[in-house]
Design an enzyme around this catalytic site. Sequence first.
Site, PDB file in Angstrom:
ATOM      1  N   GLU A 298       0.816  -1.355   0.108  1.00  0.00           N
ATOM      2  CA  GLU A 298       0.087  -0.059  -0.144  1.00  0.00           C
ATOM      3  C   GLU A 298       0.765   1.143   0.066  1.00  0.00           C
ATOM      4  OE1 GLU A 298      -3.476   0.090   2.460  1.00  0.00           O
ATOM      5  OE2 GLU A 298      -4.030  -1.891   1.944  1.00  0.00           O
TER       6      GLU A 298
HETATM    7  C1  LIG Z   1       2.762  -9.546   0.873  1.00  0.00           C
HETATM    8  C2  LIG Z   1       2.424  -8.702  -0.285  1.00  0.00           C
HETATM    9  C3  LIG Z   1       1.246  -8.462  -0.534  1.00  0.00           C
HETATM   10  C4  LIG Z   1       0.809  -7.849  -1.727  1.00  0.00           C
HETATM   11  N1  LIG Z   1      -0.576  -7.553  -1.966  1.00  0.00           N
HETATM   12  C5  LIG Z   1      -0.944  -7.097  -3.167  1.00  0.00           C
HETATM   13  C6  LIG Z   1      -2.174  -7.197  -3.738  1.00  0.00           C
HETATM   14  O1  LIG Z   1      -3.274  -7.800  -3.196  1.00  0.00           O
HETATM   15  N2  LIG Z   1      -2.452  -6.283  -4.932  1.00  0.00           N
HETATM   16  C7  LIG Z   1      -1.494  -5.840  -5.642  1.00  0.00           C
HETATM   17  O2  LIG Z   1      -1.958  -5.283  -6.667  1.00  0.00           O
HETATM   18  N3  LIG Z   1      -0.349  -5.553  -5.200  1.00  0.00           N
HETATM   19  C8  LIG Z   1       0.259  -6.160  -3.865  1.00  0.00           C
HETATM   20  N4  LIG Z   1       1.476  -6.042  -3.396  1.00  0.00           N
HETATM   21  C9  LIG Z   1       2.280  -5.441  -4.065  1.00  0.00           C
HETATM   22  C10 LIG Z   1       2.922  -4.158  -3.403  1.00  0.00           C
HETATM   23  O3  LIG Z   1       1.892  -3.086  -3.357  1.00  0.00           O
HETATM   24  C11 LIG Z   1       4.215  -3.610  -3.913  1.00  0.00           C
HETATM   25  O4  LIG Z   1       5.213  -4.655  -3.557  1.00  0.00           O
HETATM   26  C12 LIG Z   1       4.723  -2.410  -3.681  1.00  0.00           C
HETATM   27  O5  LIG Z   1       3.933  -1.529  -4.469  1.00  0.00           O
HETATM   28  C13 LIG Z   1       6.091  -2.299  -3.960  1.00  0.00           C
HETATM   29  O6  LIG Z   1       6.605  -2.678  -5.172  1.00  0.00           O
HETATM   30  P1  LIG Z   1       7.825  -3.741  -5.384  1.00  0.00           P
HETATM   31  O7  LIG Z   1       7.715  -4.467  -4.331  1.00  0.00           O
HETATM   32  O8  LIG Z   1       7.798  -4.121  -6.680  1.00  0.00           O
HETATM   33  O9  LIG Z   1       8.996  -2.649  -4.966  1.00  0.00           O
HETATM   34  P2  LIG Z   1       9.730  -1.655  -5.790  1.00  0.00           P
HETATM   35  O10 LIG Z   1       8.629  -0.669  -6.596  1.00  0.00           O
HETATM   36  O11 LIG Z   1      10.739  -2.372  -6.539  1.00  0.00           O
HETATM   37  O12 LIG Z   1      10.356  -0.728  -4.827  1.00  0.00           O
HETATM   38  C14 LIG Z   1      11.626  -1.003  -4.237  1.00  0.00           C
HETATM   39  C15 LIG Z   1      12.081   0.028  -3.322  1.00  0.00           C
HETATM   40  O13 LIG Z   1      12.263   1.203  -3.811  1.00  0.00           O
HETATM   41  C16 LIG Z   1      11.516   2.360  -3.373  1.00  0.00           C
HETATM   42  N5  LIG Z   1      11.204   3.428  -4.389  1.00  0.00           N
HETATM   43  C17 LIG Z   1      10.387   2.970  -5.595  1.00  0.00           C
HETATM   44  N6  LIG Z   1      10.322   4.241  -6.069  1.00  0.00           N
HETATM   45  C18 LIG Z   1      10.847   5.212  -5.463  1.00  0.00           C
HETATM   46  C19 LIG Z   1      11.054   6.583  -5.720  1.00  0.00           C
HETATM   47  N7  LIG Z   1      10.543   7.120  -6.793  1.00  0.00           N
HETATM   48  N8  LIG Z   1      11.635   7.263  -4.419  1.00  0.00           N
HETATM   49  C20 LIG Z   1      12.116   6.527  -3.436  1.00  0.00           C
HETATM   50  N9  LIG Z   1      11.951   5.321  -3.392  1.00  0.00           N
HETATM   51  C21 LIG Z   1      11.471   4.495  -4.172  1.00  0.00           C
HETATM   52  C22 LIG Z   1      10.468   1.782  -2.611  1.00  0.00           C
HETATM   53  O14 LIG Z   1       9.871   2.555  -1.567  1.00  0.00           O
HETATM   54  C23 LIG Z   1      11.109   0.392  -2.058  1.00  0.00           C
HETATM   55  O15 LIG Z   1      11.615   0.624  -1.026  1.00  0.00           O
HETATM   56  C24 LIG Z   1       1.687  -7.037  -2.379  1.00  0.00           C
HETATM   57  C25 LIG Z   1       2.987  -7.116  -2.182  1.00  0.00           C
HETATM   58  C26 LIG Z   1       3.408  -7.903  -1.101  1.00  0.00           C
HETATM   59  C27 LIG Z   1       4.938  -8.098  -0.619  1.00  0.00           C
END
Ligand SMILES: Cc1cc2nc3c(=O)[nH]c(=O)nc-3n(C[C@H](O)[C@H](O)[C@H](O)COP(=O)(O)OP(=O)(O)OC[C@H]3O[C@@H](n4cnc5c(N)ncnc54)[C@H](O)[C@@H]3O)c2cc1C
Length: 798
Positions: A461
Site C-alpha cells: 500500500e
Molecule cells: C505480501 C504482499 C502482498 C501484496 N498484495 C498486493 C495485492 O493484493 N495487490 C496488488 O496489486 N499488489 C500487492 N502487493 C504489491 C505491493 O503493493 C508492492 O510490493 C509495492 O507496491 C512495492 O513494489 P515492489 O515490491 O515491486 O518494490 P519496488 O517498486 O521495486 O520498490 C523497491 C524500493 O524502492 C523504493 N522506491 C520506488 N520508487 C521510489 C521513488 N520514486 N523514490 C524513493 N523510493 C522509491 C520503494 O519505496 C521500495 O523501498 C503486495 C506485495 C506484497 C509483498
Amino acid sequence: MTLALAWLAALVALVAFLAAPVVVAPLRRALVSKPLLLRFRQVMPRMSQTEREALEAGTVSFDGELFRGRPDWHSLLAIERSTLTAEERDFLDHEVETLCAMVSDWETTNVHKDLPPQVWQYIREHGFLGMIIPKAYGGLGFSAYAHSEIVTKLSTRCASVAVTVLVPNSLGPGELLLHYGTDAQKRHHLPRLAQGLDIPCFALTNPQAGSDAASIPDFGIVCHGEHEGRRVLGLRVTWDKRYITLGPVATLLGLAFHAYDPDHLVGDRDDVGITCALIPTSHPGVEIGRRHMPLNAVFQNGPNSGRDVFIPMDWVIGGAPMLGKGWRMLMECLAAGRGISLPSSNTGMAKLAVRATGAYARVRRQFKTPIGRFEGIEEALTRMGGNLYAMDATRALTATLVERGEKPSVLSGIAKLHITERARQVVNDAMDVVGGKGICMGPSNFLGAAYMQMPVSITVEGANILTRSLIVFGQGAVRCHPFVLREMAATQERSRRRALREFDAALYGHLRFAMRNFMRTLVLGVTGSHFVRVPDDVAPETRRYYQQATRVSSSLALIADVAMATLGGALKRKEKISARLGDVLSQLYLCSATLWRYEQEGRHADDAPLMHWAIRDAMFKAQAALDGVLDNFPNPLLGALMRRVVFPLGHPYIVPSDALGHEVAKRLIEPSATRERLTAGMFIGSPDEPVGVLERALAATIAAEPVERRIADAVRAGVLASATAAGGGDADLARRAVASGVISEADAALLARQRELAAAVVRVDDFGPDLGTSLLVQSGDAGRGVSTQPHSTRRAVA
Ligand SMILES: Cc1cc2nc3c(=O)[nH]c(=O)nc-3n(C[C@H](O)[C@H](O)[C@H](O)COP(=O)(O)OP(=O)(O)OC[C@H]3O[C@@H](n4cnc5c(N)ncnc54)[C@H](O)[C@@H]3O)c2cc1C
C-alpha cells in the site's frame, strides 16, 4: 532630526517603490505575474492525466490546518471519536473473539500453511469478508471505525487471519463496486461477496511496475468478441500480476490494466487509460498461478496472468463510462482504505508486543532483578509505550475521519507510513527485550510472527521509502497548501488571458500568505510561542504543546514555501528535502492525534506520561527534520537565513527526559488501568496460551515480590541463611523461611506458583532433529492442531 526625517522619507519612498508592482494590480500583472507565469510554464513539466488524478484524489482535512501555519485547534478538538454501535460491539465481543480463539500463528504457518478449513468457513459464514458492504446487499454494513477495531483485534492474535479479513474490506472489488459499480454490478456481486460465496482479490502490481503502478504494462484492447454465444463489445486483456493477496483462492479477480481503443469503438482517444474490471477466475484464459510465501506468513498470496482474454464491457467496474477512470478510482479508495487497514493491523501487533513484553520484562529476572527494572531495558520499554500511545491515537483519529466521509489522501499516507514505522520500532524493541525467547520459533513464541510481518506492512500500500520521499510532502504541498494547486492549474490553462488572471490572483494571495508566515514564525521564535492563543478548555498540562505545535506548523509553512519557491520542480527530485518536510507535517499530525486522544479519553492523569513522551518525542523529531532541511538547503545562505528566522534563540526542544521515560516504562510492567487502555481491544486468549500464561505470571510475580522482600530482609538481618550459603536452593529457602516464621505457608505457595509460571514463561520450544517433519510426528497426531506441540507446550503449566 531633519536628517532622520529625510532618511525615513527616503525609506518610505523606497518601500513604496518596491511595493508598487505588487500592490498596483496592472503593474503587478505586467511586471511580476506575467514573467513568473512564463517561467513556471517552462520549468513545470506538463502534468499527465494520471499525475493530476493522483494529486487531486481524496480530501483535505486537518492536514490543511497543519500545513497553513495556524492550526485551528478548536476544529481538531471538535472531532468526536467514533464509537461502535451495539451490533458492532457485539460482533467484536463474540464473532471476532471466537475467530481469534480458532486460530494461532503457529498452527496456520506450520500445520495448515493456510487458515484451517473451519476458519475459512467461519470467516465466510459470519460476514467477515463483507463487513463494509451495506446491509441492503446482505453485508454487515459496519462503519470504517468498526472495521478498524476488528482488524486491530485480529492482529493481536494472528497476522494471516487479519490480512485475510482486511484485504476484501479495504482496497478491492467490494469498495470499488460500492463507489463506482453500476446498479446491476452491485446487485450481482455485492450479495455474493457479503455472503462469502465469492472470494475477491485485487491485482494491480506487475513484475515491471511495483511502486510505479501507474505504468503497468498490462493492457486491454477495446474490440468485439464472443461472450455467452453473443457478439458483444468488450476488451481483449493481457496481464501478468504478482504478489496478489488472496489471489490463489480468489473466485473474483479485480484487475487493473491500461485500456486502448485503436478502432475508436467507444470514443476518439487511442489511449483510454487505466481501467478496473471484475473477472470471475473461472473465466477461460484466467491463469491463477502458484503461491508466494510472504516471510512465512501463510495468508494466500500469489501471481496470476492472462493472454488475450476477452471480457465483456459489463465487467468493467462502472461499465463503459468508467473506462480509463481506474487510476482515480484506485487513488480515492486508497485514500480511505490505506487509513484503516495497515494502521489498524500494525497497531494490533504493537499492542500484542507491548502487553506481552511488558509482562515478560517483569517476570524474567537476570542478576536477581526483573529485567524491566534495568535502565537499558527501560529505554526500550519507554519507546514501546510512548510509540503505541501515539500510534493508537493516530489510528483512531484517522479512522474517525474516514468514518466522517473524508478520503484523507495525505493523512492516510502519514498514518500508514508512521504507524508501520513505529510498529517496526516497537516490535524490534520487544525482540531486544525478550532476547532468545523471541528468536526461537514455536507455539510459545508470542513475538516472532509479528516480527516477520513487519517488512510486509512496510512494503505494501505504498512502500514506506517512496511514501516518505515522494508522497507525504509532494501531495501535501499541493493538496494542503491554499495556493499551490491553483497556481499549478493556472500554468496548465490553455487560454493565456485566463491563465494570467488566475495565476496572478493565486500568486498575490500566496505572497501575502508567505509574508504572514515569515512574520509569525519570527515572532513565535523570539517569544518562544508563549503568547499563542489556545482553546480555553484544553487540559492545562497540554497548553504549551498546542503553542509549540503552532510554532512548528508556522515554520513548516514558511520553509515549505521557501523550498518550493527556490527549488520549483526540482523539489520532486530532492527527495531528502521533501522527505524531511513531510516528516515535520507527519510529526505534527501525530502530535495532534495524541492531544486529541488525551482529551477524548478524559485526560487520565495516569496516562499523562505516555502523552507527554509521545508529544516531546514528536516535537524533537520535527525539530530534527527542520534542522535537516535547513542544513541541506541547496542555497546555504538561504538555509542560514531561514535558521535565524525559525530558531532565532536556538533549539527549543529536547528529547523526553529519563525521568519521564521511567514513568512510561513503569506502566508497562504492572497491571493498571493505563496498561488496559494502552492495549485496549487486545485478544488475551485462554490462560494456557502464551499471553494468558504471561498475564498469570505477571500477577503471580507482583504478588510474590513482598514475600521475596521479607525473605531478603531476613537474610540480610542474619535471621535466615541465604540460598547460596545453605546450598538448598530457592525452594529450600522458602521452606526455611516458613519454619522460622518469616513467611506463612500461603506465602510459600505463592512463591512456588510464581516460580512455576515464570519457568513456563521463559521456556522456549524445542523439536526433533528434522524440524519440519518432526513437528507433525511428535505427538503422533498429525493433521490436527495439537500435532505441533513440541516439548515446551507439553510441559506447560496448567
Ligand atoms: C505480501 C504482499 C502482498 C501484496 N498484495 C498486493 C495485492 O493484493 N495487490 C496488488 O496489486 N499488489 C500487492 N502487493 C504489491 C505491493 O503493493 C508492492 O510490493 C509495492 O507496491 C512495492 O513494489 P515492489 O515490491 O515491486 O518494490 P519496488 O517498486 O521495486 O520498490 C523497491 C524500493 O524502492 C523504493 N522506491 C520506488 N520508487 C521510489 C521513488 N520514486 N523514490 C524513493 N523510493 C522509491 C520503494 O519505496 C521500495 O523501498 C503486495 C506485495 C506484497 C509483498
